[in-house]
Design a protein around this motif. Structure first.
Motif, PDB file in Angstrom:
ATOM      1  N   GLU A  11       6.932   0.245  -2.242  1.00 15.79           N
ATOM      2  CA  GLU A  11       7.506   1.317  -3.057  1.00 15.79           C
ATOM      3  C   GLU A  11       7.000   2.639  -2.480  1.00 15.79           C
ATOM      4  OE1 GLU A  11       9.919   2.975  -5.868  1.00 15.79           O
ATOM      5  OE2 GLU A  11       9.659   0.815  -5.555  1.00 15.79           O
ATOM      6  N   THR A  12       7.903   3.586  -2.256  1.00 14.37           N
ATOM      7  CA  THR A  12       7.544   4.835  -1.587  1.00 14.37           C
ATOM      8  C   THR A  12       6.911   5.826  -2.545  1.00 14.37           C
ATOM      9  OG1 THR A  12       9.356   4.553  -0.022  1.00 14.37           O
ATOM     10  CG2 THR A  12       8.440   6.766  -0.233  1.00 14.37           C
ATOM     11  N   GLU A  13       5.776   6.396  -2.126  1.00 17.59           N
ATOM     12  CA  GLU A  13       5.175   7.508  -2.862  1.00 17.59           C
ATOM     13  C   GLU A  13       6.127   8.701  -2.790  1.00 17.59           C
ATOM     14  OE1 GLU A  13       2.381   8.141  -4.498  1.00 17.59           O
ATOM     15  OE2 GLU A  13       0.914   6.590  -3.998  1.00 17.59           O
ATOM     16  N   PRO A  14       6.545   9.270  -3.943  1.00 13.74           N
ATOM     17  CA  PRO A  14       7.566  10.327  -3.900  1.00 13.74           C
ATOM     18  C   PRO A  14       7.103  11.606  -3.210  1.00 13.74           C
ATOM     19  CG  PRO A  14       6.680  10.054  -6.122  1.00 13.74           C
ATOM     20  CD  PRO A  14       6.167   8.909  -5.306  1.00 13.74           C
ATOM     21  N   TRP A  15       5.822  11.931  -3.278  1.00 15.91           N
ATOM     22  CA  TRP A  15       5.343  13.162  -2.643  1.00 15.91           C
ATOM     23  C   TRP A  15       4.971  12.932  -1.180  1.00 15.91           C
ATOM     24  CZ3 TRP A  15       1.615  15.793  -6.696  1.00 15.91           C
ATOM     25  CH2 TRP A  15       2.353  16.121  -7.830  1.00 15.91           C
ATOM     26  N   LEU A  16       4.231  11.888  -0.936  1.00 21.16           N
ATOM     27  CA  LEU A  16       3.750  11.648   0.418  1.00 21.16           C
ATOM     28  C   LEU A  16       4.799  10.984   1.292  1.00 21.16           C
ATOM     29  CD1 LEU A  16       0.129  10.348  -0.279  1.00 21.16           C
ATOM     30  CD2 LEU A  16       0.988  12.687  -0.190  1.00 21.16           C
ATOM     31  N   GLN A  17       5.822  10.373   0.648  1.00 20.40           N
ATOM     32  CA  GLN A  17       6.874   9.675   1.374  1.00 20.40           C
ATOM     33  C   GLN A  17       6.318   8.565   2.255  1.00 20.40           C
ATOM     34  OE1 GLN A  17      10.470  10.133   1.077  1.00 20.40           O
ATOM     35  NE2 GLN A  17       9.488  10.896  -0.786  1.00 20.40           N
ATOM     36  N   LEU A  18       5.241   7.922   1.767  1.00 23.17           N
ATOM     37  CA  LEU A  18       4.658   6.764   2.435  1.00 23.17           C
ATOM     38  C   LEU A  18       4.659   5.590   1.469  1.00 23.17           C
ATOM     39  CD1 LEU A  18       1.630   8.429   4.245  1.00 23.17           C
ATOM     40  CD2 LEU A  18       3.683   7.502   5.318  1.00 23.17           C
ATOM     41  N   PRO A  19       4.847   4.382   1.981  1.00 23.09           N
ATOM     42  CA  PRO A  19       4.936   3.232   1.082  1.00 23.09           C
ATOM     43  C   PRO A  19       3.577   2.829   0.513  1.00 23.09           C
ATOM     44  CG  PRO A  19       5.917   2.773   3.237  1.00 23.09           C
ATOM     45  CD  PRO A  19       5.107   4.013   3.371  1.00 23.09           C
ATOM     46  N   LYS A  20       3.566   2.464  -0.768  1.00 23.83           N
ATOM     47  CA  LYS A  20       2.465   1.715  -1.342  1.00 23.83           C
ATOM     48  C   LYS A  20       2.880   0.249  -1.297  1.00 23.83           C
ATOM     49  CE  LYS A  20      -1.119   4.121  -2.905  1.00 23.83           C
ATOM     50  NZ  LYS A  20      -0.894   5.432  -2.327  1.00 23.83           N
ATOM     51  N   SER A  21       1.925  -0.642  -1.040  1.00 19.95           N
ATOM     52  CA  SER A  21       2.284  -2.029  -0.754  1.00 19.95           C
ATOM     53  C   SER A  21       1.782  -2.988  -1.816  1.00 19.95           C
ATOM     54  CB  SER A  21       1.743  -2.441   0.619  1.00 19.95           C
ATOM     55  OG  SER A  21       0.332  -2.328   0.647  1.00 19.95           O
ATOM     56  N   ALA A  22       2.428  -4.136  -1.858  1.00 22.41           N
ATOM     57  CA  ALA A  22       1.991  -5.254  -2.686  1.00 22.41           C
ATOM     58  C   ALA A  22       2.322  -6.542  -1.944  1.00 22.41           C
ATOM     59  CB  ALA A  22       2.687  -5.237  -4.046  1.00 22.41           C
ATOM     60  N   LEU A  23       1.495  -7.555  -2.154  1.00 18.07           N
ATOM     61  CA  LEU A  23       1.773  -8.892  -1.653  1.00 18.07           C
ATOM     62  C   LEU A  23       1.984  -9.827  -2.835  1.00 18.07           C
ATOM     63  CD1 LEU A  23      -0.768  -9.458   1.281  1.00 18.07           C
ATOM     64  CD2 LEU A  23       1.726  -9.418   1.476  1.00 18.07           C
ATOM     65  N   PHE A  24       3.034 -10.596  -2.757  1.00 14.13           N
ATOM     66  CA  PHE A  24       3.287 -11.660  -3.723  1.00 14.13           C
ATOM     67  C   PHE A  24       3.164 -12.979  -2.971  1.00 14.13           C
ATOM     68  CE2 PHE A  24       6.599 -14.684  -5.021  1.00 14.13           C
ATOM     69  CZ  PHE A  24       6.068 -15.056  -6.243  1.00 14.13           C
ATOM     70  N   ALA A  25       2.298 -13.860  -3.438  1.00 14.34           N
ATOM     71  CA  ALA A  25       2.062 -15.118  -2.722  1.00 14.34           C
ATOM     72  C   ALA A  25       1.924 -16.268  -3.709  1.00 14.34           C
ATOM     73  CB  ALA A  25       0.797 -15.014  -1.871  1.00 14.34           C
ATOM     74  N   SER A  26       2.200 -17.480  -3.227  1.00 17.37           N
ATOM     75  CA  SER A  26       1.967 -18.685  -4.024  1.00 17.37           C
ATOM     76  C   SER A  26       1.056 -19.621  -3.243  1.00 17.37           C
ATOM     77  CB  SER A  26       3.288 -19.384  -4.378  1.00 17.37           C
ATOM     78  OG  SER A  26       3.975 -19.798  -3.204  1.00 17.37           O
ATOM     79  N   TYR A  27       0.156 -20.270  -3.977  1.00 18.04           N
ATOM     80  CA  TYR A  27      -0.838 -21.154  -3.368  1.00 18.04           C
ATOM     81  C   TYR A  27      -0.826 -22.507  -4.077  1.00 18.04           C
ATOM     82  CZ  TYR A  27      -2.841 -16.888  -1.341  1.00 18.04           C
ATOM     83  OH  TYR A  27      -3.035 -15.709  -0.650  1.00 18.04           O
ATOM     84  N   GLN A  28      -1.035 -23.551  -3.303  1.00 15.91           N
ATOM     85  CA  GLN A  28      -1.123 -24.897  -3.854  1.00 15.91           C
ATOM     86  C   GLN A  28      -2.474 -25.082  -4.543  1.00 15.91           C
ATOM     87  OE1 GLN A  28      -1.118 -28.681  -1.286  1.00 15.91           O
ATOM     88  NE2 GLN A  28       1.047 -28.261  -1.613  1.00 15.91           N
ATOM     89  N   LEU A  29      -2.474 -25.778  -5.691  1.00  9.45           N
ATOM     90  CA  LEU A  29      -3.702 -26.087  -6.420  1.00  9.45           C
ATOM     91  C   LEU A  29      -3.920 -27.590  -6.458  1.00  9.45           C
ATOM     92  CD1 LEU A  29      -3.382 -23.610  -9.449  1.00  9.45           C
ATOM     93  CD2 LEU A  29      -4.756 -23.319  -7.363  1.00  9.45           C
ATOM     94  N   SER A  30      -5.160 -28.008  -6.682  1.00  6.86           N
ATOM     95  CA  SER A  30      -5.501 -29.429  -6.632  1.00  6.86           C
ATOM     96  C   SER A  30      -4.928 -30.219  -7.808  1.00  6.86           C
ATOM     97  CB  SER A  30      -7.025 -29.595  -6.592  1.00  6.86           C
ATOM     98  OG  SER A  30      -7.627 -29.032  -7.744  1.00  6.86           O
ATOM     99  N   ASN A  31      -4.500 -29.533  -8.875  1.00  5.41           N
ATOM    100  CA  ASN A  31      -3.893 -30.239 -10.013  1.00  5.41           C
ATOM    101  C   ASN A  31      -2.386 -30.381  -9.878  1.00  5.41           C
ATOM    102  OD1 ASN A  31      -3.020 -27.647 -10.507  1.00  5.41           O
ATOM    103  ND2 ASN A  31      -4.010 -27.437 -12.506  1.00  5.41           N
ATOM    104  N   GLY A  32      -1.850 -30.018  -8.703  1.00 13.67           N
ATOM    105  CA  GLY A  32      -0.425 -30.167  -8.459  1.00 13.67           C
ATOM    106  C   GLY A  32       0.407 -28.941  -8.798  1.00 13.67           C
ATOM    107  N   GLU A  33      -0.201 -27.943  -9.443  1.00 14.02           N
ATOM    108  CA  GLU A  33       0.528 -26.728  -9.781  1.00 14.02           C
ATOM    109  C   GLU A  33       0.496 -25.739  -8.619  1.00 14.02           C
ATOM    110  OE1 GLU A  33       0.300 -25.935 -14.462  1.00 14.02           O
ATOM    111  OE2 GLU A  33      -1.671 -25.803 -13.493  1.00 14.02           O
TER     112      GLU A  33
END
Length: 295
Positions: A157-179
Motif C-alpha cells: 500500500e503506497t504512502e500518500p505523502w512519500l509515494q513509497l510502498p508500505k509492505s505486508a506478508l501474508f503466509a500460511s504454515y503447516q502445523l503438527s495438528n494438521g491445521e
C-alpha cells in the motif's frame, strides 16, 4: 489542554515538513523495487512454484518440502521492527531471540549484504516483501523461520505523502495438528492526515484472512499513533475474531505525543501461554515475543 493542542499542532507541522522534504529528496535515494515482489533468502532448496496471484492482485509463491512450524505443539513468535539494522547490536540481539523462537516477523529489514551474510550462517529460511530499494538495497517486512511456509504473498500500500510502498506478508504454515496457521506480518501506512489509506491496507489483509476459520496471527508495526487508528485496527480484529496479546509490564514503543503503542500481536485459535516485551537499544522499537500452544 492548550499545551496539548500546541504540541499536536507542532507535531503536525513537523510531519508536514518531513513529508515535503521526503517528497523532494526521496526520488534521489529511494526507488521502487524492480525485483520480484518476494525476495527469498536461504530458500534455494525450496524450489518455489512460479509467481501466482492472490487476493487483491497480491504476488504469491507456493513452497514444497513442508514440515510443521511448531515444536511439538509449542509455537513462539517474535515481532520486531529492526529499524533497517541502523543501530549497533541488532545481530546479537536477534540471534539471542531466535534461540527461543519458531517464527520471527520482522519489519523494516534492509536486505543488505551484511544481513544476507549473517543469515546465510543460520539454518533459517527468509522471505521479504520487497517494497522499495534504498541505495540498491531492498527494504520491507521479512518472515524468518526454520520451516518453509506453504504459501507466502506480498501485499503493498503506497504512502500518500512519500509515494513509497508500505509492505505486508501474508503466509500460511503447516502445523503438527494438521491445521494451517495463517500469518500476517504488517508494516502499516504511517504518514497520512486521515485514515483512508491506512484502512485500505487493513481491508486488503482482512480479506486475505476472512475465509480462513483456523488459527491465525496478525502482528507487526501497526503505526497506531492515534486513538482513531487503534480503533480501526480493533474493528478489523474483532471482525476476524482475533484477540490481542497483553504484555505485563507493557514496555512497547509508543508515539511520544499520544502515548499510543505502535506494535501489536493479535491471535486466534491458539492458547497464549506468555507474552513479553524485550527492551532493547538495538532498534528504535522494542521487540514483542509471545509463546503459544496449539489447540
Amino acid at each position: 489542554m492548550s499545551w496539548l493542542k500546541r504540541c499536536l499542532t507542532l507535531s503536525l507541522l513537523l510531519v508536514v515538513l518531513y513529508g515535503g522534504w521526503q517528497w523532494l529528496v526521496s526520488p534521489l535515494v529511494f526507488t521502487l523495487s524492480e525485483q520480484t515482489p518476494i525476495a527469498l533468502v536461504n530458500d534455494d532448496e525450496a524450489n518455489p512454484n512460479k509467481l501466482t496471484q492472490g487476493h487483491n492482485n497480491a504476488s504469491c509463491l507456493e513452497m514444497d518440502q513442508l514440515e510443521p512450524l511448531d515444536n511439538d505443539g509449542q509455537l513462539r513468535v517474535l515481532s520486531w521492527n529492526i529499524y533497517k539494522q541502523n543501530n549497533d547490536g541488532w545481530d546479537a540481539e536477534l540471534l539471542t531471540l531466535l534461540e527461543r523462537t519458531e517464527l520471527s516477523l520482522l519489519q523494516e529489514v534492509s536486505l543488505s549484504p551484511s544481513f544476507i551474510n549473517w543469515l546465510n550462517q543460520l539454518n533459517w529460511f527468509g522471505q521479504q516483501a520487497s517494497a522499495f530499494e534504498v541505495f540498491d538495497k531492498s527494504s520491507g517486512v521479512f518472515n524468518l523461520s526454520q520451516r518453509l511456509p506453504e504459501k507466502v504473498c506480498a501485499i503493498f500500500e503506497t504512502e500518500p505523502w512519500l509515494q513509497l510502498p508500505k509492505s505486508a506478508l501474508f503466509a500460511s504454515y503447516q502445523l503438527s495438528n494438521g491445521e494451517s496457521l495463517w500469518v500476517v506480518n504488517l508494516h502499516a501506512v504511517n504518514f497520512t492526515l486521515g485514515t483512508e489509506e491506512f484502512e485500505q491496507q487493513l481491508a486488503e489483509l482482512e480479506q486475505a484472512l476472512i475465509e480462513h476459520q483456523g488459527p491465525a496471527i496478525f502482528a507487526g508495526d501497526f503505526n497506531t499513533w492515534s486513538e482513531i487508528r487503534q480503533e480501526k485496527v480493533e474493528n478489523v480484529m474483532r471482525t476476524l475474531g482475533l484477540e490481542e496479546a497483553k504484555f505485563t509490564p507493557d514496555l512497547r514503543t509508543t508515539f511520544a505525543i499520544t502515548g499510543q503503542p505502535l506494535d501489536h500481536i493479535f491471535y486466534r485459535g491458539l492458547q497464549l501461554k506468555k507474552a513479553e516485551v524485550i527492551n532493547t537499544s538495538a532498534s528504535d522499537h522494542n521487540a514483542l515475543w509471545a509463546e503459544f500452544t496449539l489447540n
